[in-house]
Scaffold this motif. Structure first.
Motif, mmCIF file in Angstrom:
data_model
loop_
_atom_site.group_PDB
_atom_site.id
_atom_site.type_symbol
_atom_site.label_atom_id
_atom_site.label_comp_id
_atom_site.label_asym_id
_atom_site.label_seq_id
_atom_site.Cartn_x
_atom_site.Cartn_y
_atom_site.Cartn_z
ATOM 1 N N TYR A 1 -19.381 -10.493 -39.388
ATOM 2 C CA TYR A 1 -18.017 -10.802 -39.817
ATOM 3 C C TYR A 1 -17.168 -9.570 -39.531
ATOM 4 O O TYR A 1 -17.428 -8.495 -40.080
ATOM 5 N N ALA A 2 -16.179 -9.731 -38.685
ATOM 6 C CA ALA A 2 -15.381 -8.570 -38.294
ATOM 7 C C ALA A 2 -13.912 -8.923 -38.192
ATOM 8 O O ALA A 2 -13.551 -10.045 -37.796
ATOM 9 N N ALA A 3 -13.056 -7.968 -38.556
ATOM 10 C CA ALA A 3 -11.620 -8.115 -38.319
ATOM 11 C C ALA A 3 -11.358 -7.928 -36.825
ATOM 12 O O ALA A 3 -12.135 -7.269 -36.124
ATOM 13 N N THR B 1 -7.942 -17.759 -38.389
ATOM 14 C CA THR B 1 -6.561 -17.330 -38.586
ATOM 15 C C THR B 1 -6.282 -17.154 -40.080
ATOM 16 O O THR B 1 -6.969 -17.735 -40.919
ATOM 17 N N ASP B 2 -5.297 -16.369 -40.378
ATOM 18 C CA ASP B 2 -4.859 -16.184 -41.759
ATOM 19 C C ASP B 2 -3.376 -16.505 -41.903
ATOM 20 O O ASP B 2 -2.693 -15.981 -42.781
ATOM 21 N N ASP B 3 -2.866 -17.372 -41.011
ATOM 22 C CA ASP B 3 -1.438 -17.680 -41.013
ATOM 23 C C ASP B 3 -1.125 -19.030 -41.647
ATOM 24 O O ASP B 3 0.017 -19.509 -41.576
ATOM 25 N N ARG C 1 -17.008 -10.522 -24.653
ATOM 26 C CA ARG C 1 -16.102 -11.672 -24.723
ATOM 27 C C ARG C 1 -15.031 -11.458 -25.792
ATOM 28 O O ARG C 1 -13.846 -11.737 -25.563
ATOM 29 N N LEU C 2 -15.418 -10.959 -26.948
ATOM 30 C CA LEU C 2 -14.453 -10.770 -28.033
ATOM 31 C C LEU C 2 -13.485 -9.626 -27.749
ATOM 32 O O LEU C 2 -12.320 -9.665 -28.149
ATOM 33 N N SER D 1 -7.312 -13.444 -36.600
ATOM 34 C CA SER D 1 -7.386 -12.154 -37.279
ATOM 35 C C SER D 1 -8.804 -11.746 -37.606
ATOM 36 O O SER D 1 -9.074 -10.572 -37.844
ATOM 37 N N ARG D 2 -9.715 -12.730 -37.625
ATOM 38 C CA ARG D 2 -11.107 -12.458 -37.971
ATOM 39 C C ARG D 2 -12.026 -13.260 -37.058
ATOM 40 O O ARG D 2 -11.627 -14.276 -36.500
#
Length: 277
Positions: A32-34, A56-58, A74-75, A87-88
């Protein structure tokens, strides 16, 4: 009683370091990464094949499901199209010596995308639309078993994975389903345990001028269009796009001339030496 999935979570003291969870039952490792911290995924551990979900956190409830032969690369260079203000990320790999191959992550990407798309209110953007089905049936069964841990991993990230109205038809201790005096005892999992049905079996139905097919999983669910349903009736409803359908009497095993799940349940009662009410 719901299934409990054991997991070991490692939370580094550094706030920028990814949190890592090991799902021991299915040998999956999840990071789990930002977005800002993706470069903290080490190439030695995360430069391997796997799948990932961008969050997303929107408030849009949009998710992106993808696959990569090198997750870290890829990321780090994820394309901006389709545009997603992610975002994550939840990155998933196989924590075994051989890991996943390209065919396996292709199939898993499609299954995860389909499962998430079946959740009300969630909008899924997929890396590709088609599932890779080049693997033999026994391999697909083993990959389907991983979905429980994959969805559990997403729950840890705050994703609501609940599919509405998909619950097993429960039975009372005396063998009758609650709220129905004429219901029969047994679940698809019971049919598997009794040897009356095999995991991987194809089931077919035709109703109201519509036809559909599905596959039985090792846990007794029915997969329709990439989504697993615990209830045969819910699976039938979703497959046909109808408001109601008794999956026990409409699903037939093998082909449209095969026995219904209901007929197999009658045989289950005979095996158990019980009378069917």
């Amino acid at each position: 009683m719901s299934q409990v999935i054991p997991v070991n979570v490692q939370i580094p003291s550094a706030s920028t370091a990814p949190v890592v969870a090991d799902f021991v039952s299915h040998a999956l490792r999840v990071a789990y990464a930002a977005r800002r911290d993706v470069d903290r995924l080490t190439p030695e551990e995360w430069g391997v094949p796997g799948i990932y979900v961008l969050l997303t956190d929107d408030g849009t409830h949009q998710l992106y499901v993808g696959q990569a032969v090198d997750l870290r690369r890829r990321l780090l260079h994820h394309p901006s199209r389709p545009k997603l203000a992610w975002s994550r990320v939840v990155a998933i790999k196989r924590d075994t010596s051989h890991g996943f191959n390209s065919a396996e992550i292709g199939y898993l990407e499609g299954r995860v995308a389909a499962e998430l798309a079946a959740i009300p209110g969630v909008a899924v953007i997929e890396g590709k639309r088609d599932q890779d089905t080049t693997l033999p049936p026994h391999m697909l069964l083993s990959l389907d078993e991983l979905l429980a841990s994959v969805l559990a991993a997403l729950r840890l990230a705050g994703v609501d994975t609940h599919k509405e109205a998909d619950e097993l038809e429960r039975t009372s201790p005396r063998g009758t389903r609650r709220k129905s005096p004429i219901a029969k005892r047994g679940t698809v999992a019971d049919l598997l345990a009794a040897g009356l049905l095999r995991a991987g079996a194809e089931v077919h139905l035709s109703q109201g001028g519509r036809a559909a097919s599905g596959t039985v999983t090792t846990s007794g669910e029915i997969i329709v269009a990439g989504v697993a349903y615990a209830s045969p009736s819910t699976a039938a409803q979703q497959a046909l796009g109808l408001r109601s359908s008794n999956g026990w009497t409409t699903w037939r095993v093998g082909d449209l001339r095969g026995p219904t799940l209901d007929a197999l349940r009658d045989r289950l009662a005979e095996v158990d030496g019980e009378s069917v009410l």
